[in-house]
Design a protein around this motif. Sequence first.
Motif, mmCIF file in Angstrom:
data_model
loop_
_atom_site.group_PDB
_atom_site.id
_atom_site.type_symbol
_atom_site.label_atom_id
_atom_site.label_comp_id
_atom_site.label_asym_id
_atom_site.label_seq_id
_atom_site.Cartn_x
_atom_site.Cartn_y
_atom_site.Cartn_z
ATOM 1 N N VAL A 31 -14.510 -54.557 4.590
ATOM 2 C CA VAL A 31 -14.825 -54.222 3.193
ATOM 3 C C VAL A 31 -15.923 -53.168 3.157
ATOM 4 O O VAL A 31 -16.989 -53.348 3.746
ATOM 5 C CB VAL A 31 -15.285 -55.477 2.416
ATOM 6 N N GLU A 32 -15.652 -52.086 2.487
ATOM 7 C CA GLU A 32 -16.664 -51.053 2.318
ATOM 8 C C GLU A 32 -17.554 -51.392 1.126
ATOM 9 O O GLU A 32 -17.087 -51.888 0.112
ATOM 10 C CB GLU A 32 -15.999 -49.690 2.099
ATOM 11 N N GLY A 33 -18.834 -51.114 1.265
ATOM 12 C CA GLY A 33 -19.745 -51.386 0.166
ATOM 13 C C GLY A 33 -20.069 -52.865 0.045
ATOM 14 O O GLY A 33 -20.045 -53.612 1.023
ATOM 15 N N THR A 34 -20.342 -53.290 -1.169
ATOM 16 C CA THR A 34 -20.777 -54.662 -1.423
ATOM 17 C C THR A 34 -19.615 -55.646 -1.309
ATOM 18 O O THR A 34 -18.537 -55.413 -1.851
ATOM 19 C CB THR A 34 -21.394 -54.772 -2.827
ATOM 20 N N VAL A 35 -19.842 -56.739 -0.605
ATOM 21 C CA VAL A 35 -18.860 -57.819 -0.526
ATOM 22 C C VAL A 35 -19.054 -58.706 -1.751
ATOM 23 O O VAL A 35 -20.140 -59.238 -1.980
ATOM 24 C CB VAL A 35 -19.040 -58.637 0.763
ATOM 25 N N ASP A 36 -17.997 -58.857 -2.549
ATOM 26 C CA ASP A 36 -18.098 -59.650 -3.772
ATOM 27 C C ASP A 36 -17.085 -60.795 -3.763
ATOM 28 O O ASP A 36 -16.393 -61.022 -2.760
ATOM 29 C CB ASP A 36 -17.905 -58.765 -5.009
ATOM 30 N N GLU A 37 -17.000 -61.512 -4.874
ATOM 31 C CA GLU A 37 -16.094 -62.657 -4.961
ATOM 32 C C GLU A 37 -14.637 -62.247 -4.769
ATOM 33 O O GLU A 37 -13.857 -62.967 -4.152
ATOM 34 C CB GLU A 37 -16.256 -63.351 -6.313
ATOM 35 N N GLU A 38 -14.275 -61.096 -5.294
ATOM 36 C CA GLU A 38 -12.892 -60.639 -5.154
ATOM 37 C C GLU A 38 -12.555 -60.350 -3.703
ATOM 38 O O GLU A 38 -11.436 -60.613 -3.248
ATOM 39 C CB GLU A 38 -12.676 -59.387 -6.008
ATOM 40 N N SER A 39 -13.528 -59.838 -2.961
ATOM 41 C CA SER A 39 -13.308 -59.590 -1.529
ATOM 42 C C SER A 39 -13.026 -60.896 -0.799
ATOM 43 O O SER A 39 -12.119 -60.980 0.032
ATOM 44 C CB SER A 39 -14.546 -58.919 -0.918
ATOM 45 N N VAL A 40 -13.814 -61.925 -1.116
ATOM 46 C CA VAL A 40 -13.617 -63.229 -0.483
ATOM 47 C C VAL A 40 -12.243 -63.782 -0.828
ATOM 48 O O VAL A 40 -11.516 -64.288 0.038
ATOM 49 C CB VAL A 40 -14.720 -64.213 -0.921
#
Length: 327
Positions: A186-195
């Motif tokens: 994941v590029e940038g900030t890992v957020d809830e959608e990434s999880v």
Amino acid sequence: MPPRTRAAEPTWHRAQPAPLVLVSGPESLLADRAVELIHRAMGAGVALTALDAGAYSRGALLAAASPSLFDEPGLVVVRGAEAMNDEFLADALAYAQAPDPEVVVVILHGGGVRGKRLLDTLRKAGVPEYLCPAVKKDAELVDFVRAEFERERRPVQAVVARRLLDAVGGDVSELAAACQQLMNDVEGTVDEESVARYYGSRVNATAFAVADAAIAGDVRQAIALTRHALSSGVDPVPLTAALAAKLRTLAKVGASRGRGLDPTKDLNIAPWQVDRARRDLRRWTAETLGEAIELVAEADADIKGGGRAPHFAMERVVRRVAQLAAD
């Protein structure tokens, strides 16, 4: 030397080379991290020797700790000291009397009473000890996940760490691997959608979010999440399933108090889930919890065919459960 407390904070992240080093505690991942830190601090060209204290042969420690022919710095890592045999105990006690200052010997002990004589000897001699306690409680696991991201200067919010914990579970090694994969992919900030994308469908992530908000008594957030989920095409069935699962866990953990049961050992509930349930139970009584379980059962029947407006039934049960927690 002051009395040593077993409730001390983890210190594995401070591990440094010394002629003798003790790394103690059951969390093997953290123990490995401590060894990595020591190895890295010794620089390049280190001659590494690994020994198993449980399958040890007399004389192996002294041979491994002997100076190299090429004067390379030596690192000897002894694993499994919690299962050490008598040969290792004898050799380690003798070596501890006069360790070679040019060699680093790291002894890993996973806990228990085996080898207590050696542990007492090392501690009395002031050998540096780095603790690797088990990471089991909900708050500890969340902190661990956030620390994994912070180590790589990729900080995440607590809610992201909780979502990853819900998706992956409380195994520290699996959590560490999941954190690393997210940071790699994941590029940038890992957020809830990434999880959700990597470790569970958006349906599951949303279902847990709805259940968490409702059980915490956050009526506005629970309704907002429910409406968003339903408007984006999420089936209400997994939403009620997540809510029912959370309530069942609360009921089991709450009931264990009066029955003298250990929720982890007797009810097979993960320690981090027990910790979270005990925190959530502060908002609930036996009566409100029973009422909430009945409401969810009725809503589940309506949603699965007993009623004509499943979306309305879903929103109504979320609102009523959240209100019970909020009152």
